[in-house]
Design a protein around this motif. Structure first.
Motif, PDB file in Angstrom:
ATOM      1  N   UNK A 269       0.805  -1.227   0.000  1.00 46.61           N
ATOM      2  CA  UNK A 269       0.000   0.000   0.000  1.00 46.61           C
ATOM      3  C   UNK A 269       0.832   1.268   0.000  1.00 46.61           C
ATOM      4  N   UNK A 270       2.146   1.143   0.012  1.00 43.73           N
ATOM      5  CA  UNK A 270       2.976   2.346   0.012  1.00 43.73           C
ATOM      6  C   UNK A 270       2.977   2.983  -1.372  1.00 43.73           C
ATOM      7  N   UNK A 271       2.878   4.295  -1.407  1.00 49.94           N
ATOM      8  CA  UNK A 271       2.954   5.002  -2.677  1.00 49.94           C
ATOM      9  C   UNK A 271       4.369   4.891  -3.227  1.00 49.94           C
ATOM     10  N   UNK A 272       4.483   4.462  -4.466  1.00 52.45           N
ATOM     11  CA  UNK A 272       5.784   4.314  -5.112  1.00 52.45           C
ATOM     12  C   UNK A 272       5.960   5.451  -6.121  1.00 52.45           C
ATOM     13  N   UNK A 273       6.906   6.322  -5.858  1.00 54.49           N
ATOM     14  CA  UNK A 273       7.144   7.457  -6.746  1.00 54.49           C
ATOM     15  C   UNK A 273       7.722   6.985  -8.075  1.00 54.49           C
ATOM     16  N   UNK A 274       7.729   7.886  -9.057  1.00 56.02           N
ATOM     17  CA  UNK A 274       8.298   7.536 -10.365  1.00 56.02           C
ATOM     18  C   UNK A 274       9.791   7.215 -10.243  1.00 56.02           C
ATOM     19  N   UNK A 275      10.482   7.974  -9.406  1.00 50.43           N
ATOM     20  CA  UNK A 275      11.907   7.706  -9.200  1.00 50.43           C
ATOM     21  C   UNK A 275      12.104   6.348  -8.535  1.00 50.43           C
ATOM     22  N   UNK A 276      11.242   6.011  -7.565  1.00 51.55           N
ATOM     23  CA  UNK A 276      11.360   4.725  -6.887  1.00 51.55           C
ATOM     24  C   UNK A 276      11.067   3.570  -7.838  1.00 51.55           C
ATOM     25  N   UNK A 277      10.104   3.757  -8.737  1.00 50.56           N
ATOM     26  CA  UNK A 277       9.816   2.704  -9.722  1.00 50.56           C
ATOM     27  C   UNK A 277      10.993   2.518 -10.665  1.00 50.56           C
ATOM     28  N   UNK A 278      11.653   3.618 -11.019  1.00 52.98           N
ATOM     29  CA  UNK A 278      12.837   3.527 -11.864  1.00 52.98           C
ATOM     30  C   UNK A 278      13.971   2.822 -11.115  1.00 52.98           C
ATOM     31  N   UNK A 279      14.069   3.092  -9.817  1.00 47.91           N
ATOM     32  CA  UNK A 279      15.081   2.423  -9.013  1.00 47.91           C
ATOM     33  C   UNK A 279      14.851   0.905  -9.015  1.00 47.91           C
ATOM     34  N   UNK A 280      13.601   0.496  -8.912  1.00 44.42           N
ATOM     35  CA  UNK A 280      13.292  -0.937  -8.936  1.00 44.42           C
ATOM     36  C   UNK A 280      13.749  -1.565 -10.257  1.00 44.42           C
ATOM     37  N   UNK A 281      13.550  -0.855 -11.363  1.00 43.98           N
ATOM     38  CA  UNK A 281      13.995  -1.366 -12.660  1.00 43.98           C
ATOM     39  C   UNK A 281      15.512  -1.514 -12.698  1.00 43.98           C
ATOM     40  N   UNK A 282      16.209  -0.525 -12.130  1.00 43.76           N
ATOM     41  CA  UNK A 282      17.675  -0.567 -12.120  1.00 43.76           C
ATOM     42  C   UNK A 282      18.164  -1.771 -11.317  1.00 43.76           C
ATOM     43  N   UNK A 283      17.527  -2.040 -10.178  1.00 42.53           N
ATOM     44  CA  UNK A 283      17.913  -3.188  -9.347  1.00 42.53           C
ATOM     45  C   UNK A 283      17.730  -4.493 -10.116  1.00 42.53           C
ATOM     46  N   UNK A 284      16.579  -4.642 -10.756  1.00 39.98           N
ATOM     47  CA  UNK A 284      16.291  -5.873 -11.508  1.00 39.98           C
ATOM     48  C   UNK A 284      17.297  -6.045 -12.647  1.00 39.98           C
ATOM     49  N   UNK A 285      17.575  -4.969 -13.382  1.00 40.13           N
ATOM     50  CA  UNK A 285      18.514  -5.043 -14.500  1.00 40.13           C
ATOM     51  C   UNK A 285      19.926  -5.346 -14.020  1.00 40.13           C
ATOM     52  N   UNK A 286      20.307  -4.779 -12.890  1.00 40.11           N
ATOM     53  CA  UNK A 286      21.650  -5.013 -12.362  1.00 40.11           C
ATOM     54  C   UNK A 286      21.844  -6.493 -12.045  1.00 40.11           C
ATOM     55  N   UNK A 287      20.896  -7.088 -11.349  1.00 39.87           N
ATOM     56  CA  UNK A 287      21.048  -8.496 -10.980  1.00 39.87           C
ATOM     57  C   UNK A 287      20.870  -9.413 -12.190  1.00 39.87           C
ATOM     58  N   UNK A 288      20.096  -8.965 -13.174  1.00 41.53           N
ATOM     59  CA  UNK A 288      19.981  -9.744 -14.408  1.00 41.53           C
ATOM     60  C   UNK A 288      21.334  -9.794 -15.119  1.00 41.53           C
ATOM     61  N   UNK A 289      22.048  -8.665 -15.129  1.00 38.06           N
ATOM     62  CA  UNK A 289      23.369  -8.645 -15.760  1.00 38.06           C
ATOM     63  C   UNK A 289      24.361  -9.487 -14.956  1.00 38.06           C
ATOM     64  N   UNK A 290      24.229  -9.493 -13.624  1.00 38.67           N
ATOM     65  CA  UNK A 290      25.089 -10.350 -12.802  1.00 38.67           C
ATOM     66  C   UNK A 290      24.851 -11.814 -13.114  1.00 38.67           C
ATOM     67  N   UNK A 291      23.584 -12.166 -13.258  1.00 41.21           N
ATOM     68  CA  UNK A 291      23.227 -13.550 -13.550  1.00 41.21           C
ATOM     69  C   UNK A 291      23.801 -13.968 -14.895  1.00 41.21           C
ATOM     70  N   UNK A 292      23.718 -13.091 -15.893  1.00 43.78           N
ATOM     71  CA  UNK A 292      24.266 -13.382 -17.211  1.00 43.78           C
ATOM     72  C   UNK A 292      25.776 -13.539 -17.145  1.00 43.78           C
ATOM     73  N   UNK A 293      26.419 -12.689 -16.352  1.00 40.02           N
ATOM     74  CA  UNK A 293      27.870 -12.776 -16.206  1.00 40.02           C
ATOM     75  C   UNK A 293      28.296 -14.050 -15.533  1.00 40.02           C
ATOM     76  N   UNK A 294      27.505 -14.497 -14.550  1.00 39.11           N
ATOM     77  CA  UNK A 294      27.835 -15.739 -13.851  1.00 39.11           C
ATOM     78  C   UNK A 294      27.675 -16.953 -14.771  1.00 39.11           C
ATOM     79  N   UNK A 295      26.607 -16.942 -15.587  1.00 38.77           N
ATOM     80  CA  UNK A 295      26.360 -18.052 -16.500  1.00 38.77           C
ATOM     81  C   UNK A 295      27.458 -18.138 -17.570  1.00 38.77           C
ATOM     82  N   UNK A 296      28.001 -16.990 -17.979  1.00 36.90           N
ATOM     83  CA  UNK A 296      29.044 -16.999 -18.997  1.00 36.90           C
ATOM     84  C   UNK A 296      30.341 -17.587 -18.467  1.00 36.90           C
ATOM     85  N   UNK A 297      30.488 -17.609 -17.098  1.00 36.43           N
ATOM     86  CA  UNK A 297      31.694 -18.180 -16.506  1.00 36.43           C
ATOM     87  C   UNK A 297      31.594 -19.698 -16.363  1.00 36.43           C
ATOM     88  N   UNK A 298      30.349 -20.237 -16.448  1.00 31.65           N
ATOM     89  CA  UNK A 298      30.157 -21.677 -16.273  1.00 31.65           C
ATOM     90  C   UNK A 298      30.717 -22.475 -17.440  1.00 31.65           C
TER      91      UNK A 298
END
Length: 298
Positions: A269-298
């Motif tokens: 129920x917390x109001x999520x500002x536009x900046x906060x929603x953008x922050x959530x996207x950045x977090x998801x993309x960052x860990x997605x790139x980490x996951x891709x980097x880890x898989x490339x090392x396998x």
């Protein structure tokens, strides 16, 4: 009933001590006491059982506390929504984390898009996070393990593999992987008992036939890297905390797939500002790139 009465009531209810509550509110104890008394008169019932300056919520106070928290929560969300509409390029994102190892890279990426947004970051226990979420005092929490709750949205963003870090020159430094059994005679530096990663690796080592010997126990990622680099001990390290230092070598663990779930969560129920929603996207993309980097090392 006044808004100030509700704010004062919440402070006293949370601290259960009139002097400490007055100090936290920067008001005199007599002023606080009179405000609480007027609130009780308005409601027609006492809200606390009193023993000297120590107070404890009674059944009336406990019921009223839930409603008061909800009322102030909604008012705070309205304040944030108006602030976002009037000045979307400014403001502060409130964060709570159980580990800060990934934050510098995440915040760096976010600042490229939103340079005027400020951050307030707290390192907390899981229970402290839940408390602040229910009070509406944080936008997002980044934690392991994930938190469940009817009023909590939880998104697992990464399964963080656990690897082994050793100093250059170590007997294992010329290898790319190692079995747990090969580590039974080593000395370790690591997190304290009770942390998810520590409990996970201790359990895995026990199944491999030994109990790890720790020469140092703490929760500062940078300190653990320094100790490994100095040759004090080796460490079980989350992949996300890996650092390409010259004097540390990283090995994958054979036969065991050890990983920690990292989750991003927020109050439904917390109001999520536009900046906060953008922050959530950045977090998801960052860990997605980490996951891709880890898989490339396998």
């Amino acid at each position: 009933m006044e808004l100030l009465q509700l704010q004062y009531f919440l402070a006293v209810a949370r601290l259960e001590h009139m002097t400490e509550a007055a100090r936290s509110l920067h008001v005199t104890q007599s002023s606080l006491s009179k405000t609480i008394q007027r609130l009780e008169e308005d409601l027609g019932v006492p809200l606390f059982d009193r023993t000297g300056r120590k107070l404890r919520l009674n059944v009336f106070g406990s019921r009223f506390l839930r409603r008061a928290e909800r009322a102030l929560f909604e008012l705070e969300q309205g304040k944030q929504e108006i602030s976002d509409l009037s000045s979307p390029e400014h403001g502060t994102i409130e964060l709570a984390v159980t580990t800060a190892s990934t934050l510098p890279n995440i915040l760096r990426e976010f600042r490229k898009k939103w340079p005027h947004i400020q951050f307030h970051v707290q390192m907390l226990t899981t229970q402290e996070m839940i408390t602040l979420l229910h009070r509406g005092e944080v936008d997002f929490c980044l934690s392991s393990p994930p938190i469940q709750g009817e009023d909590i949205e939880c998104q697992i963003v990464f399964i963080d593999p656990i690897i082994v870090s050793v100093p250059k020159g170590h007997r294992l430094a010329n290898r790319s992987s190692v079995s747990l059994k090969d580590l039974k005679d080593e000395w370790f530096v690591g997190a304290k008992r009770g942390y998810r990663g520590r409990d996970l690796v201790d359990s895995a080592c026990k199944s491999a036939g030994f109990v790890p010997k720790y020469v140092y126990e703490g929760n500062e990622t940078a300190r653990l890297r320094d100790l490994v680099e100095a040759g004090i001990g080796i460490a079980f390290t989350p992949f996300s905390a890996m650092n390409s230092r010259e004097h540390i070598h990283y090995l994958q663990i054979e036969e065991h797939e050890l990983g920690i779930e990292i989750a991003l969560f927020w109050h439904k129920d917390r109001y999520i500002s536009r900046a906060a929603m953008e922050f959530r996207k950045v977090v998801v993309e960052y860990f997605r790139s980490l996951s891709s980097g880890n898989q490339s090392k396998d």
